[in-house]
Design a protein around this motif. Sequence first.
Motif, PDB file in Angstrom:
ATOM      1  N   ASP A 152      17.984  -3.057  50.657  1.00 43.55           N
ATOM      2  CA  ASP A 152      17.565  -4.449  50.855  1.00 43.55           C
ATOM      3  C   ASP A 152      18.667  -5.250  51.538  1.00 43.55           C
ATOM      4  N   HIS A 167      12.857 -10.436  48.027  1.00 49.85           N
ATOM      5  CA  HIS A 167      13.268 -10.544  46.620  1.00 49.85           C
ATOM      6  C   HIS A 167      13.602 -11.999  46.289  1.00 49.85           C
ATOM      7  N   LYS A 174      21.924 -10.784  44.978  1.00 47.34           N
ATOM      8  CA  LYS A 174      21.796  -9.612  45.855  1.00 47.34           C
ATOM      9  C   LYS A 174      22.343  -8.363  45.163  1.00 47.34           C
ATOM     10  N   GLY A 175      21.595  -7.300  45.211  1.00 46.57           N
ATOM     11  CA  GLY A 175      22.063  -6.025  44.667  1.00 46.57           C
ATOM     12  C   GLY A 175      21.916  -5.890  43.160  1.00 46.57           C
ATOM     13  N   VAL A 176      21.527  -6.972  42.502  1.00 51.98           N
ATOM     14  CA  VAL A 176      21.470  -6.987  41.032  1.00 51.98           C
ATOM     15  C   VAL A 176      20.081  -6.519  40.557  1.00 51.98           C
ATOM     16  N   ARG A 218      16.550  -5.720  38.409  1.00 54.75           N
ATOM     17  CA  ARG A 218      15.466  -6.672  38.124  1.00 54.75           C
ATOM     18  C   ARG A 218      15.691  -7.460  36.836  1.00 54.75           C
ATOM     19  N   SER A 258      18.651  -9.854  36.995  1.00 53.15           N
ATOM     20  CA  SER A 258      18.325 -10.996  37.856  1.00 53.15           C
ATOM     21  C   SER A 258      17.486 -12.015  37.082  1.00 53.15           C
ATOM     22  N   SER A 285      20.423   2.364  46.292  1.00 54.31           N
ATOM     23  CA  SER A 285      19.771   1.060  46.083  1.00 54.31           C
ATOM     24  C   SER A 285      19.514   0.812  44.603  1.00 54.31           C
ATOM     25  N   ALA A 286      19.541  -0.462  44.212  1.00 55.85           N
ATOM     26  CA  ALA A 286      19.222  -0.835  42.828  1.00 55.85           C
ATOM     27  C   ALA A 286      17.712  -0.931  42.608  1.00 55.85           C
ATOM     28  N   SER A 287      16.953  -0.846  43.696  1.00 58.44           N
ATOM     29  CA  SER A 287      15.525  -1.173  43.591  1.00 58.44           C
ATOM     30  C   SER A 287      14.673   0.008  43.139  1.00 58.44           C
ATOM     31  N   LYS A 288      13.755  -0.289  42.216  1.00 55.79           N
ATOM     32  CA  LYS A 288      12.771   0.720  41.795  1.00 55.79           C
ATOM     33  C   LYS A 288      11.685   0.885  42.855  1.00 55.79           C
ATOM     34  N   ASN A 289      11.656  -0.018  43.809  1.00 53.95           N
ATOM     35  CA  ASN A 289      10.664   0.054  44.888  1.00 53.95           C
ATOM     36  C   ASN A 289      11.237   0.691  46.161  1.00 53.95           C
TER      37      ASN A 289
HETATM   38  C1  BG6 Z   1      18.315  -4.701  44.987  1.00 52.56           C
HETATM   39  C2  BG6 Z   1      18.030  -6.100  45.503  1.00 52.56           C
HETATM   40  O1  BG6 Z   1      18.381  -3.813  46.056  1.00 52.56           O
HETATM   41  O2  BG6 Z   1      17.274  -4.290  44.115  1.00 52.56           O
HETATM   42  C3  BG6 Z   1      17.833  -7.060  44.349  1.00 52.56           C
HETATM   43  O3  BG6 Z   1      19.133  -6.511  46.301  1.00 52.56           O
HETATM   44  C4  BG6 Z   1      16.742  -6.542  43.420  1.00 52.56           C
HETATM   45  O4  BG6 Z   1      17.475  -8.324  44.853  1.00 52.56           O
HETATM   46  C5  BG6 Z   1      17.104  -5.126  42.969  1.00 52.56           C
HETATM   47  O5  BG6 Z   1      16.625  -7.369  42.284  1.00 52.56           O
HETATM   48  C6  BG6 Z   1      16.039  -4.502  42.056  1.00 52.56           C
HETATM   49  O6  BG6 Z   1      14.847  -4.350  42.771  1.00 52.56           O
HETATM   50  P1  BG6 Z   1      13.443  -3.990  42.143  1.00 52.56           P
HETATM   51  O7  BG6 Z   1      12.585  -3.671  43.348  1.00 52.56           O
HETATM   52  O8  BG6 Z   1      13.640  -2.797  41.259  1.00 52.56           O
HETATM   53  O9  BG6 Z   1      12.983  -5.163  41.388  1.00 52.56           O
END
Ligand code: BG6
Length: 211
Positions: A11, A21, A45-47, A49, A52, A114-118
């Motif tokens: 992201d 986000h 950023k990077g934090v 879900r 956040s 990436s921290a994102s589950k998506n």
């Molecule tokens: C990070 C984003 O890559 O993923 C954050 O910078 C976001 O903004 C985090 O909260 C978690 O993402 P998700 O898709 O699992 O909610």
Amino acid sequence: MSVKGYILDLDGVICDTAGFHFKAWCRLAQEYGVTLDHQDHENLKGVDRETSLRYILGKADIHPDHSLLQRDMERKNQWYLDMVAGMTPDDLFPGTLQFLNRAKEHNIRIALGSASKNARLVLQKLNIEHLFDAIVDGSIVENGKPHPETFLKAAHLLQLKPEECIVFEDAPSGIRAAIAAGCTVIGIGKPESLKGARVVIPSLASFVPHH
Ligand code: BG6
Ligand code: MG
């Protein structure tokens, strides 16, 4: 030590989903009477879900129980997914494909960190999932950034030492995580927000490798 791997944040590095986000968090924050500003964006950023959401609820002085956390995480995620649904390969930041292909030509291994589950979904939308040798995302990491786990896992999956990897990050939390892991880190964005990075460049397109 020579560079053998690149670990890319998603992201804000590969595409503009950092903006998605933030939009979704702003919408949620508004419901609690909280307006998020530029510094909040940098902090978020990077934090992951849940952290956040806790940050935003903290600004509203709310001490959430489990069900409130679950409900609001789901709502925010649905708003985020509605934005991701419209993504296509055209949403890659310019130069990303060339960056990845040039790395491959030089036998550099490539991981996502990436921290994102998506993250996988977004890579699929962009049609670049197959270009990664390893994918570390929010579903397999216990300790989010700034903890180094994401990048230690990524280097391990690439069968490289962290010192052999360059991390590309747009987030202060990610820069700290990469440094803690022992990687070299290149900031993507503006130097004033990315202290600690070896260098800061505006985008992957402006990266000049030393090979
Ligand atoms: C990070 C984003 O890559 O993923 C954050 O910078 C976001 O903004 C985090 O909260 C978690 O993402 P998700 O898709 O699992 O909610
Ligand atoms: Mg990012």
